[in-house]
Design an enzyme around this catalytic site. Structure first.
Site, PDB file in Angstrom:
ATOM      1  N   CYS B 130       0.837  -1.197   0.000  1.00  0.00           N
ATOM      2  CA  CYS B 130       0.000   0.000   0.000  1.00  0.00           C
ATOM      3  C   CYS B 130       0.875   1.251   0.000  1.00  0.00           C
ATOM      4  O   CYS B 130       1.661   1.447   0.920  1.00  0.00           O
ATOM      5  CB  CYS B 130      -0.930   0.041   1.206  1.00  0.00           C
ATOM      6  SG  CYS B 130      -1.897   1.558   1.228  1.00  0.00           S
ATOM      7  N   ASN B 192      -0.180  -3.803  -7.251  1.00  0.00           N
ATOM      8  CA  ASN B 192      -0.847  -2.760  -6.475  1.00  0.00           C
ATOM      9  C   ASN B 192      -0.663  -1.455  -7.262  1.00  0.00           C
ATOM     10  O   ASN B 192      -0.120  -1.472  -8.370  1.00  0.00           O
ATOM     11  CB  ASN B 192      -0.235  -2.676  -5.069  1.00  0.00           C
ATOM     12  CG  ASN B 192      -1.207  -2.057  -4.061  1.00  0.00           C
ATOM     13  OD1 ASN B 192      -1.965  -1.140  -4.393  1.00  0.00           O
ATOM     14  ND2 ASN B 192      -1.184  -2.541  -2.840  1.00  0.00           N
TER      15      ASN B 192
END
Lengths: 258, 305
Positions: B130, B192
């Site tokens: 993240c 991601n």
């Protein structure tokens, strides 16, 4: 409330002035139920710089004609593209989204609807709804000048209309919160939608005068259905999604510095 | 009707289409638009050991063919998930996978341990990528050593399928993939979001409250495809591909590049019914091209010598 993704067909695209246009859309079956304050996420598939859907307030639903109205301001590439859409074009909508203005209690007889700029859009549907329920809504609409005051004849069907313009070309000169109706008449409830500084001024007036007030926010959004958590507003109860827990908030729940 | 079943490192999927964490809520947000039981796997919102408010607004910026987000893992914490959300998810008849994130290795381990008890959660997706949190997150996933360390620690605590979500913000994604495979990952998912930024020339300020954010959408697809291809060649565990998949053709491209399953992310914001269309479209492609099974096209990219 059940949400839908439908292809609607444009039946009218009325240019109201250089900045605003009114799209009327119909569906080949009966339009779903919609509440005042709700919005639609409109897909704009022919603008290379417009990736996300555009959240647009529901302006009005004409049940007899099975027509949904969207009052749109040309802001960026997406809405500029929409302004050119011809009659007969299909528009993909995800709708109806969001909560709505809360129901007015029978003891709140004196209700004021304050709209500014394109923020007048949900006020028409709300006013029509209140009128249908037996209330006598009063409208206070603000704009830069006369040519920016939209749908006035529509509003007068549902209640008394007062206006302010910044240049004094229509109604009283100044901002909505400076209008004399606020001192002449006593209100029990205010609903407002418009630019954030205007809504904050309205919220401040309402708070000082002990009037219950609800405001409809328009934070930047992606999904519109509470999945991406992008459009959050910081409330006294933490971050809330404007798309699902709003767009309408009671001002006492917001953390506005007013 | 082609066979869409996939065995993803022991995890049985009825089809290879999953939803990417953070783009599909807990699934219920999409119930008016899709039959959740038709989806191969629903990867729910990033979950952390404690409640997180996420980053301040504005958290999103639209970009050409994509968007930046800086949500910052807003969630109510794993205990809230277990007590309030999981009971409803138990009724959803497909794989429900929880994306797990943390600031420290202990956070990851503790969250995974709690989730291991949930019988209807057959897998977790370990988010070591993240870009929107100050501590942890991507920091774990951008260096082979720390990636290996966190995956090893969670492996000891979590006996079921462990997918590890990789960051594209690295020099050599294959090296990180090999490290997490060695540490015990059952599969890897990638990519991601790509670290990016948006500037408002009018106000001379950044658009996002955090200045930088994660880029997603069709603009990242070529990068994602390249990384899936490189990773699939480098590891023996299955690769789950994601990054800008907007339709069935995009998905097919990922299978050809070596993905055994795919995730749909940002496209859910544009078309909430997209998962259904992609499942149907994959089936049509296989039928039209004479493939009996999805397995026939995984890694089937033909490259001239």
């Amino acid at each position: 409330m059940k949400k839908y993704m439908h292809d609607l067909v444009i039946t009218a695209n009325e240019k109201l002035n250089n900045q605003y246009f009114l799209l009327k859309l119909t569906l080949n079956s009966t339009l779903p139920d919609m509440l005042p304050g709700q919005f639609a996420e409109v897909l704009i598939d022919d603008s290379p710089t417009t990736f996300l859907r555009r959240p647009i307030s529901i302006n009005y639903v004409d049940k007899q004609k099975n027509e949904l109205w969207l009052l749109v301001q040309k802001v960026g590439d997406g809405t500029i593209k929409m302004a050119e859409y011809p009659i007969g074009k299909t528009l993909n909508l995800v709708y109806p989204l969001g909560n709505s203005f809360s129901n007015l209690l029978p003891n709140k007889k004196n209700v004021l609807l304050i709209g500014g700029g394109v923020g007048i859009a949900p006020m028409l549907m709300l006013g029509a709804d209140l009128k249908e329920k037996g209330f006598e809504p009063v409208f206070l609409l603000g704009a830069r000048s006369e040519k920016d005051l939209l749908e006035l004849t529509d509003f007068t069907q549902y209640g008394q209309v007062f206006t302010t313009t910044e240049d004094g070309s229509h109604g009283e000169k100044g901002y909505v919160t400076q209008h004399s109706i606020l001192t002449k008449q006593k209100f029990d409830k205010i609903y407002t939608c418009g630019p954030t500084p205007m809504m904050k001024a309205v919220a401040s007036y309402a708070t000082k005068n002990g009037i219950e007030c609800e405001a409809s926010l328009e934070n930047m959004m992606a999904c519109g259905i509470g999945a991406c958590l992008c459009c959050v507003e910081d409330t006294k109860d933490g971050h809330k999604c404007v798309c699902t827990e709003g767009p309408v908030f009671n001002i006492k729940d917001l953390k506005w510095q007013i | 009707m082609a066979d869409l079943n996939i065995n993803l490192g022991g995890l049985a999927l009825k089809n290879p289409v999953m939803t990417a964490s953070g783009t599909f809520g807990y699934g219920f947000e999409f119930e008016d638009f899709v039959d959740l039981s038709r989806i191969g796997g629903i990867i729910v919102k990033g979950t952390t050991i404690r409640h997180r408010e996420g980053n301040p607004y504005p958290r999103m910026a639209e970009t050409p063919s994509g968007m930046l987000n800086a949500v910052g893992l807003q969630n109510k914490g794993v205990d809230y998930f277990i007590n309030k959300i999981y009971p409803d998810l138990e009724k959803v008849n497909t794989n429900v996978i929880v994306n797990v994130s943390g600031s420290t290795i202990d956070d990851y381990v503790e969250t995974a341990e709690k989730l291991a008890y949930l019988s209807h959660i057959p897998a977790i997706e370990l988010n070591i990528s993240c870009p929107n949190v100050k501590q942890g997150g991507m920091a774990f996933g951008t260096c082979a050593g720390s990636a290996e360390e966190v995956v090893k620690a969670v492996r000891k605590a979590y006996p079921k399928h462990m997918m590890v979500k990789l960051s594209p913000n690295v020099t050599d994604i294959a090296e990180i993939a090999r490290a997490v495979e060695f540490a015990g990952a059952d599969s890897v998912s990638l990519i991601n979001t790509l670290l990016g930024m948006a500037v408002d020339a009018k106000t001379r300020k950044p658009v996002l409250s955090t200045v930088t954010g994660g880029l997603s959408g069709p603009c990242v697809k070529p990068v994602a495809l390249r990384m899936v291809w490189q990773t699939a060649k480098a590891v023996n565990i299955p690769v789950v591909g994601l990054g800008g998949i907007m339709n069935a053709t995009d998905a097919i491209e990922f299978f050809l590049a070596g993905a055994s399953a795919i995730q749909i992310g940002t496209a859910n914001f544009i078309d909430p019914t997209i998962t259904m269309k992609v499942i149907d479209g994959i089936n049509e492609y296989l039928d039209e091209n004479g493939f009996g099974s999805i397995k026939d096209i995984i890694g089937a990219l033909e490259i001239a010598d």
